[in-house]
Design a protein around this motif. Structure first.
Motif, PDB file in Angstrom:
ATOM      1  N   VAL A 161       0.839  -1.203   0.000  1.00 66.38           N
ATOM      2  CA  VAL A 161       0.000   0.000   0.000  1.00 66.38           C
ATOM      3  C   VAL A 161       0.871   1.248   0.000  1.00 66.38           C
ATOM      4  O   VAL A 161       0.621   2.205  -0.752  1.00 66.38           O
ATOM      5  CB  VAL A 161      -0.949   0.003   1.215  1.00 66.38           C
ATOM      6  N   LEU A 162       1.909   1.258   0.814  1.00 69.49           N
ATOM      7  CA  LEU A 162       2.799   2.422   0.864  1.00 69.49           C
ATOM      8  C   LEU A 162       3.477   2.651  -0.475  1.00 69.49           C
ATOM      9  O   LEU A 162       3.610   3.794  -0.933  1.00 69.49           O
ATOM     10  CB  LEU A 162       3.848   2.231   1.955  1.00 69.49           C
ATOM     11  N   GLY A 163       3.903   1.583  -1.113  1.00 73.07           N
ATOM     12  CA  GLY A 163       4.545   1.723  -2.421  1.00 73.07           C
ATOM     13  C   GLY A 163       3.595   2.292  -3.454  1.00 73.07           C
ATOM     14  O   GLY A 163       3.969   3.182  -4.241  1.00 73.07           O
ATOM     15  N   ALA A 164       2.349   1.804  -3.463  1.00 76.59           N
ATOM     16  CA  ALA A 164       1.360   2.311  -4.417  1.00 76.59           C
ATOM     17  C   ALA A 164       1.010   3.761  -4.120  1.00 76.59           C
ATOM     18  O   ALA A 164       0.833   4.572  -5.040  1.00 76.59           O
ATOM     19  CB  ALA A 164       0.107   1.435  -4.378  1.00 76.59           C
ATOM     20  N   ALA A 165       0.897   4.113  -2.836  1.00 79.98           N
ATOM     21  CA  ALA A 165       0.577   5.497  -2.467  1.00 79.98           C
ATOM     22  C   ALA A 165       1.689   6.446  -2.912  1.00 79.98           C
ATOM     23  O   ALA A 165       1.430   7.539  -3.433  1.00 79.98           O
ATOM     24  CB  ALA A 165       0.356   5.600  -0.962  1.00 79.98           C
ATOM     25  N   THR A 166       2.934   6.042  -2.729  1.00 78.50           N
ATOM     26  CA  THR A 166       4.065   6.870  -3.155  1.00 78.50           C
ATOM     27  C   THR A 166       4.063   7.046  -4.665  1.00 78.50           C
ATOM     28  O   THR A 166       4.301   8.142  -5.187  1.00 78.50           O
ATOM     29  CB  THR A 166       5.389   6.233  -2.693  1.00 78.50           C
ATOM     30  N   ALA A 167       3.797   5.959  -5.394  1.00 88.32           N
ATOM     31  CA  ALA A 167       3.761   6.028  -6.855  1.00 88.32           C
ATOM     32  C   ALA A 167       2.655   6.951  -7.342  1.00 88.32           C
ATOM     33  O   ALA A 167       2.789   7.572  -8.409  1.00 88.32           O
ATOM     34  CB  ALA A 167       3.568   4.628  -7.437  1.00 88.32           C
ATOM     35  N   CYS A 168       1.581   7.065  -6.569  1.00 91.15           N
ATOM     36  CA  CYS A 168       0.467   7.940  -6.938  1.00 91.15           C
ATOM     37  C   CYS A 168       0.699   9.389  -6.517  1.00 91.15           C
ATOM     38  O   CYS A 168      -0.141  10.256  -6.797  1.00 91.15           O
ATOM     39  CB  CYS A 168      -0.825   7.448  -6.293  1.00 91.15           C
ATOM     40  N   GLY A 169       1.774   9.647  -5.807  1.00 92.39           N
ATOM     41  CA  GLY A 169       2.037  11.006  -5.353  1.00 92.39           C
ATOM     42  C   GLY A 169       1.233  11.411  -4.137  1.00 92.39           C
ATOM     43  O   GLY A 169       1.061  12.603  -3.870  1.00 92.39           O
ATOM     44  N   ARG A 170       0.766  10.441  -3.377  1.00 91.77           N
ATOM     45  CA  ARG A 170       0.020  10.770  -2.156  1.00 91.77           C
ATOM     46  C   ARG A 170       0.973  11.099  -1.006  1.00 91.77           C
ATOM     47  O   ARG A 170       2.032  10.487  -0.878  1.00 91.77           O
ATOM     48  CB  ARG A 170      -0.861   9.598  -1.716  1.00 91.77           C
ATOM     49  N   ARG A 171       0.560  12.051  -0.174  1.00 90.98           N
ATOM     50  CA  ARG A 171       1.266  12.247   1.088  1.00 90.98           C
ATOM     51  C   ARG A 171       0.874  11.113   2.030  1.00 90.98           C
ATOM     52  O   ARG A 171      -0.272  10.664   2.032  1.00 90.98           O
ATOM     53  CB  ARG A 171       0.899  13.588   1.721  1.00 90.98           C
ATOM     54  N   ILE A 172       1.814  10.681   2.837  1.00 91.23           N
ATOM     55  CA  ILE A 172       1.567   9.602   3.796  1.00 91.23           C
ATOM     56  C   ILE A 172       1.791  10.164   5.192  1.00 91.23           C
ATOM     57  O   ILE A 172       2.902  10.584   5.537  1.00 91.23           O
ATOM     58  CB  ILE A 172       2.496   8.407   3.533  1.00 91.23           C
ATOM     59  N   LEU A 173       0.729  10.189   5.994  1.00 90.89           N
ATOM     60  CA  LEU A 173       0.784  10.752   7.336  1.00 90.89           C
ATOM     61  C   LEU A 173       0.462   9.664   8.347  1.00 90.89           C
ATOM     62  O   LEU A 173      -0.598   9.046   8.292  1.00 90.89           O
ATOM     63  CB  LEU A 173      -0.214  11.904   7.485  1.00 90.89           C
ATOM     64  N   ALA A 174       1.378   9.444   9.275  1.00 86.95           N
ATOM     65  CA  ALA A 174       1.184   8.451  10.327  1.00 86.95           C
ATOM     66  C   ALA A 174       0.602   9.120  11.566  1.00 86.95           C
ATOM     67  O   ALA A 174       0.866  10.302  11.835  1.00 86.95           O
ATOM     68  CB  ALA A 174       2.505   7.778  10.668  1.00 86.95           C
ATOM     69  N   ILE A 175      -0.189   8.368  12.326  1.00 89.55           N
ATOM     70  CA  ILE A 175      -0.693   8.820  13.624  1.00 89.55           C
ATOM     71  C   ILE A 175      -0.101   7.898  14.663  1.00 89.55           C
ATOM     72  O   ILE A 175      -0.441   6.709  14.733  1.00 89.55           O
ATOM     73  CB  ILE A 175      -2.234   8.804  13.682  1.00 89.55           C
ATOM     74  N   GLU A 176       0.823   8.430  15.458  1.00 85.86           N
ATOM     75  CA  GLU A 176       1.591   7.602  16.398  1.00 85.86           C
ATOM     76  C   GLU A 176       2.056   8.485  17.547  1.00 85.86           C
ATOM     77  O   GLU A 176       2.311   9.683  17.360  1.00 85.86           O
ATOM     78  CB  GLU A 176       2.785   6.987  15.662  1.00 85.86           C
ATOM     79  N   ASP A 177       2.196   7.906  18.744  1.00 84.07           N
ATOM     80  CA  ASP A 177       2.565   8.733  19.895  1.00 84.07           C
ATOM     81  C   ASP A 177       4.009   9.216  19.857  1.00 84.07           C
ATOM     82  O   ASP A 177       4.431  10.022  20.690  1.00 84.07           O
ATOM     83  CB  ASP A 177       2.275   8.006  21.218  1.00 84.07           C
ATOM     84  N   SER A 178       4.799   8.773  18.889  1.00 83.29           N
ATOM     85  CA  SER A 178       6.158   9.289  18.731  1.00 83.29           C
ATOM     86  C   SER A 178       6.199  10.580  17.920  1.00 83.29           C
ATOM     87  O   SER A 178       7.254  11.193  17.777  1.00 83.29           O
ATOM     88  CB  SER A 178       7.038   8.242  18.035  1.00 83.29           C
ATOM     89  N   GLY A 179       5.054  11.010  17.390  1.00 81.22           N
ATOM     90  CA  GLY A 179       5.004  12.239  16.610  1.00 81.22           C
ATOM     91  C   GLY A 179       5.102  13.484  17.472  1.00 81.22           C
ATOM     92  O   GLY A 179       5.038  13.417  18.708  1.00 81.22           O
ATOM     93  N   HIS A 180       5.274  14.618  16.832  1.00 74.93           N
ATOM     94  CA  HIS A 180       5.411  15.880  17.560  1.00 74.93           C
ATOM     95  C   HIS A 180       4.282  16.859  17.244  1.00 74.93           C
ATOM     96  O   HIS A 180       3.828  17.586  18.123  1.00 74.93           O
ATOM     97  CB  HIS A 180       6.763  16.528  17.240  1.00 74.93           C
ATOM     98  N   ALA A 181       3.809  16.895  16.016  1.00 68.86           N
ATOM     99  CA  ALA A 181       2.759  17.837  15.628  1.00 68.86           C
ATOM    100  C   ALA A 181       1.384  17.234  15.889  1.00 68.86           C
ATOM    101  O   ALA A 181       1.148  16.042  15.660  1.00 68.86           O
ATOM    102  CB  ALA A 181       2.890  18.199  14.149  1.00 68.86           C
ATOM    103  N   ALA A 182       0.458  18.049  16.387  1.00 70.35           N
ATOM    104  CA  ALA A 182      -0.932  17.630  16.560  1.00 70.35           C
ATOM    105  C   ALA A 182      -1.629  17.670  15.195  1.00 70.35           C
ATOM    106  O   ALA A 182      -1.177  18.389  14.287  1.00 70.35           O
ATOM    107  CB  ALA A 182      -1.642  18.552  17.539  1.00 70.35           C
ATOM    108  N   PRO A 183      -2.717  16.934  15.024  1.00 65.82           N
ATOM    109  CA  PRO A 183      -3.407  16.932  13.728  1.00 65.82           C
ATOM    110  C   PRO A 183      -3.789  18.327  13.250  1.00 65.82           C
ATOM    111  O   PRO A 183      -3.732  18.615  12.046  1.00 65.82           O
ATOM    112  CB  PRO A 183      -4.642  16.068  13.986  1.00 65.82           C
ATOM    113  N   TRP A 184      -4.195  19.216  14.164  1.00 60.22           N
ATOM    114  CA  TRP A 184      -4.609  20.558  13.765  1.00 60.22           C
ATOM    115  C   TRP A 184      -3.431  21.476  13.454  1.00 60.22           C
ATOM    116  O   TRP A 184      -3.621  22.604  13.033  1.00 60.22           O
ATOM    117  CB  TRP A 184      -5.503  21.184  14.840  1.00 60.22           C
ATOM    118  N   GLN A 185      -2.224  20.972  13.623  1.00 59.93           N
ATOM    119  CA  GLN A 185      -1.035  21.730  13.229  1.00 59.93           C
ATOM    120  C   GLN A 185      -0.503  21.300  11.859  1.00 59.93           C
ATOM    121  O   GLN A 185       0.510  21.808  11.405  1.00 59.93           O
ATOM    122  CB  GLN A 185       0.062  21.553  14.279  1.00 59.93           C
ATOM    123  N   ALA A 186      -1.186  20.363  11.233  1.00 64.14           N
ATOM    124  CA  ALA A 186      -0.773  19.858   9.926  1.00 64.14           C
ATOM    125  C   ALA A 186      -1.891  20.069   8.916  1.00 64.14           C
ATOM    126  O   ALA A 186      -3.061  20.225   9.279  1.00 64.14           O
ATOM    127  CB  ALA A 186      -0.428  18.366  10.018  1.00 64.14           C
TER     128      ALA A 186
END
Length: 247
Positions: A161-186
């Motif tokens: 899925v990640l490979g196909a998404a990259t080939a399509c030019g999609r941005r890939i955003l993960a939701i994980e507690d190791s992140g720094h930005a909140a959803p409303w900051q992106a």
């Protein structure tokens, strides 16, 4: 990979509104009709939809009212935009709107609730990478309240899925507690693939490395994470806010 344009998925209600969408050439995927409804305007709409090859489904009044969102009373609903439920991975990722990847999820019930949340928020489709047998997949779809009737739900491996998404030019955003930005900051608008991980292990490091950004939903309690569908709901609702949805 060729880009297909489906537009954002949304619901329209009322014969006049649906007829106008058909006249504009909008991608009306399916009509839902309250069983027993009739009338000259409605009959004309149904004939126009039949000629256009639009799928028609007749529902009991109770089923119809469960699916109808807030708004004036009506007898017909239309699902507009998004790929059809039987679409494959390339069609989902090559179109518009957002898609979700549930990577390494472990519980069919949680998975089904997350699928339902994605459908309610207008996602183009959901990909599930889980070690479910046939019974587990059926349980997940039951918990989704039949969301697969309205959008594609595909059982695929994360890296594919990640490979196909990259080939399509999609941005890939993960939701994980190791992140720094909140959803409303992106910026959550546009052609995005959102990735959420399993209930215990979260998102694998190899998957995080292929994401364009990692978002973190703020937490204030002591339990280590939100439930899967709660995380999906928080991000999906914020995306709709950014899109200016009033539905």
């Amino acid at each position: 990979m060729d880009r297909t344009s489906h537009g954002e998925r949304r619901q329209l209600g009322g014969a006049a509104v649906v007829a106008a969408a058909l006249a504009r050439g909008e991608p009306v995927r399916e009509l839902l009709l309250r069983r027993g409804a009739h009338g000259e305007e409605l009959d004309a709409l149904l004939e126009r939809a039949r000629v256009a090859g639009v799928t028609l489904r007749r529902l009991s009044p109770r089923q119809f009212d469960r699916l109808r969102r807030a708004g004036p009373p009506c007898e017909v609903l239309a699902l507009v935009g998004g790929p059809p439920p039987g679409a494959g991975m390339d069609e989902v990722l090559g179109g518009d709107g957002c898609a979700w990847l549930l990577s390494g999820v472990a519980y069919p019930g949680n998975t089904g609730f997350a699928i339902r949340t994605a459908e309610v928020s207008g996602a183009a489709g959901v990909f599930v990478d889980a070690a479910f047998d046939h019974a587990g997949r059926r349980a997940a779809l039951r918990a989704s309240i039949g969301a697969q009737r309205f959008m594609p739900v595909l059982w695929e491996k994360t890296q594919e899925v990640l490979g196909a998404a990259t080939a399509c030019g999609r941005r890939i955003l993960a939701i994980e507690d190791s992140g720094h930005a909140a959803p409303w900051q992106a910026d959550l608008r546009g052609r995005v693939l959102f990735v959420v991980g399993g209930e215990a292990a979260g998102i694998a490091p190899a998957t995080l490395a292929r994401c364009d950004a990692v978002l973190r939903i703020p937490m204030a309690g002591f339990v280590p994470s939100y439930n899967l569908q709660a995380a999906v709901a928080a991000v999906a609702a914020e995306r709709l806010r950014q899109l200016g949805s009033t539905s």
